[in-house]
Write an enzyme that holds these catalytic residues in place. Structure first.
Site, PDB file in Angstrom:
ATOM      1  CD1 TRP A 179      -2.704   1.562   0.453  1.00  0.00           C
ATOM      2  CD2 TRP A 179      -2.075   1.863   2.580  1.00  0.00           C
ATOM      3  NE1 TRP A 179      -3.454   2.600   0.974  1.00  0.00           N
ATOM      4  CE2 TRP A 179      -3.087   2.799   2.268  1.00  0.00           C
ATOM      5  CE3 TRP A 179      -1.526   1.864   3.860  1.00  0.00           C
ATOM      6  CZ2 TRP A 179      -3.562   3.729   3.202  1.00  0.00           C
ATOM      7  CZ3 TRP A 179      -1.993   2.772   4.786  1.00  0.00           C
ATOM      8  CH2 TRP A 179      -2.993   3.694   4.455  1.00  0.00           C
ATOM      9  CG  ASP A 261      -1.557  -2.382   7.575  1.00  0.00           C
ATOM     10  OD1 ASP A 261      -2.647  -2.351   8.187  1.00  0.00           O
ATOM     11  OD2 ASP A 261      -1.314  -1.619   6.618  1.00  0.00           O
ATOM     12  CE  LYS A 297     -10.476  -1.193   2.845  1.00  0.00           C
ATOM     13  NZ  LYS A 297      -9.632  -0.239   3.581  1.00  0.00           N
TER      14      LYS A 297
END
Length: 451
Positions: A179, A261, A297
């Site tokens: 990312w 992460d 999410k």
């Protein structure tokens, strides 16, 4: 001399002022340079901020903007990093709606500040979701956890803490690819050396595991290694359990420290426990790592900015000290985290009925995305493609690395009005039963066309 809200600062002598000003010039403060050199013309024409350059658009957000501006009624946005239902609409989970209604009618509902370390009851259930019940994988008193502004905020807090208290000169290693904001976050925290370790083989569309381990082994001892807990962004290609074991042992042998992460717990496989298996493996292996947790999410709380950062410590006393210093960083950055989203997550996870409903809904999201992977591969075959697209179904989570080239991506956009990032990454959540056939035909056309 008085500063903001009456805080006294020591006055500077003329000599001190000049010394301070010259130091600022050496650091590239162009506005001060203009003043010291008497560049009155530039100052008059452009003001203090004339030297500030226009930042190029974010490559992901730029895709969304370009798609929005496209008048074609059949356009498809495969760049968005947020879940969509089978009609292409954003989703508010039913369990979240119920929790919101309960909160709004509660006599205790308010909009007060919360402690800088976060809403205590939220922090408790967030820690339990990641690490399991207290004592199962780790004594929770050994884990310093504070609430953050979603996953990005957690990463920024983690980076600031590492920069100050771990090893200021340490190198940070992130996957290649990863990312894009990972590089920015650690750079802004002051890390001069943010490097990449090999992760994905674009020729085979597989995890480049041997090269990944080789790079982790060759990194200077004590480096910071960033790992995606599950649903690697952008490739969707995760290590196997056996490979995670090797990664853990390699990290331990080299005395590295890991930052996990964890942005997709539950959203990746549909099983929140399975998705954090690497965290719990690292706990069993005795690692003291950092974990950045997001509820964007898996709860659909993108705009509420709900997350945590955790630091696994040697004992409860150390954890208490670490938590206090994380709180101080929060205080300096934004003073207090957001309240409402944290209350929603706590309400859902602490209520037996709502938690059960959440587990079903997050499983449903993961199942729909998995179904779209299979549907895309099927439609590609029906369109006439003879290429091997099996990597699409081997990948997991929101994103897929298709293998499309930048030139092919451009043609997808210009000819077919299908929008995706130039590296060929697509958001599987942007696919649905109404557009997957057209997208498959577009992919087949650009991968066979001679142009």
């Amino acid at each position: 001399m008085l500063g903001r809200i009456g805080v006294a600062f020591p006055a500077l002598s003329s000599a001190s002022w000049v010394t301070s000003s010259v130091a600022m010039v050496a650091r590239g403060h162009c506005g001060m340079r203009a003043m010291l050199h008497g560049d009155a013309a530039t100052k008059k024409e452009e003001g203090w901020w004339g030297h500030v350059q226009l930042q190029p658009p974010d490559p992901i957000l730029g895709v969304a903007a370009a798609c929005k501006a496209d008048p074609d009624p059949n356009k498809v946005n495969l760049g968005v990093g947020a879940y969509r239902d089978n009609t292409g609409k954003p989703v508010v989970l039913e369990c979240v709606k119920k929790a919101e209604r309960q909160l709004l009618v509660s006599p205790n509902h308010n909009h007060e500040y919360i402690p800088q370390t976060g809403l205590p009851e939220f922090v408790k259930v967030a820690k339990e979701l990641a690490f399991g019940p207290n004592g199962e994988s780790v004594d929770h008193q050994k884990v310093a956890t504070v609430q953050s502004l979603s996953g990005t905020g957690a990463l920024r807090l983690a980076a600031a803490f590492l920069k100050k208290y771990y090893a200021p000169g340490a190198s940070v290693f992130v996957p290649n690819p990863t990312w894009g904001n990972h590089l920015t976050v650690f750079g802004h925290a002051g890390f001069d050396s943010v490097k990449r370790y090999r992760y994905y083989n674009s020729s085979t569309n597989l995890l480049d595991f041997d090269k990944m381990v080789e790079d982790i082994e060759n990194a200077p001892s004590g480096s910071v290694i960033l790992l995606h807990a599950c649903a690697h962004n952008p490739t969707g290609m995760d290590p196997t359990p056996e490979q995670w074991n090797i990664i853990s042992q390699t990290v331990k042998a080299r005395k590295h420290i890991v930052v996990f992460d964890c942005a997709y717990q539950g959203f990746a496989s549909g099983d929140p426990v399975l998705d954090v298996a690497p965290l719990r493996l690292f706990l069993r292996d005795g690692h003291q790592f950092l974990m950045c947790q997001s509820f964007a999410k898996n709860f659909g709380l993108y705009g509420e900015r709900v997350g945590t950062v955790s630091v696994v410590c040697h004992n409860p006393t150390v954890a208490k000290n670490v938590e206090s210093q994380l709180g101080l960083i929060v205080r300096a950055m934004y003073s207090s985290p957001a309240l409402f989203g944290a209350r929603i997550v706590h309400s859902v996870l602490s209520d037996v009925s709502l938690r059960k409903e959440w587990l079903g809904e997050v499983r449903g999201m993961a199942t729909r995305i998995s179904g779209m992977r299979s549907a895309l591969v099927t439609q590609l075959a029906e369109a006439g493609s003879i290429r091997d697209w099996s990597h699409v179904t081997r990948q997991i989570g929101m994103f897929s690395y298709t293998g499309l080239t930048e030139k092919q991506v451009k043609r997808m956009t210009e000819k077919h009005h299908v929008y995706l990032t130039k590296d060929g990454r697509i958001s599987m959540a942007g696919l649905n039963t109404g557009n997957v056939k057209r997208v498959a035909k577009a992919i087949h056309e650009v991968t066979t066309a001679d142009y």
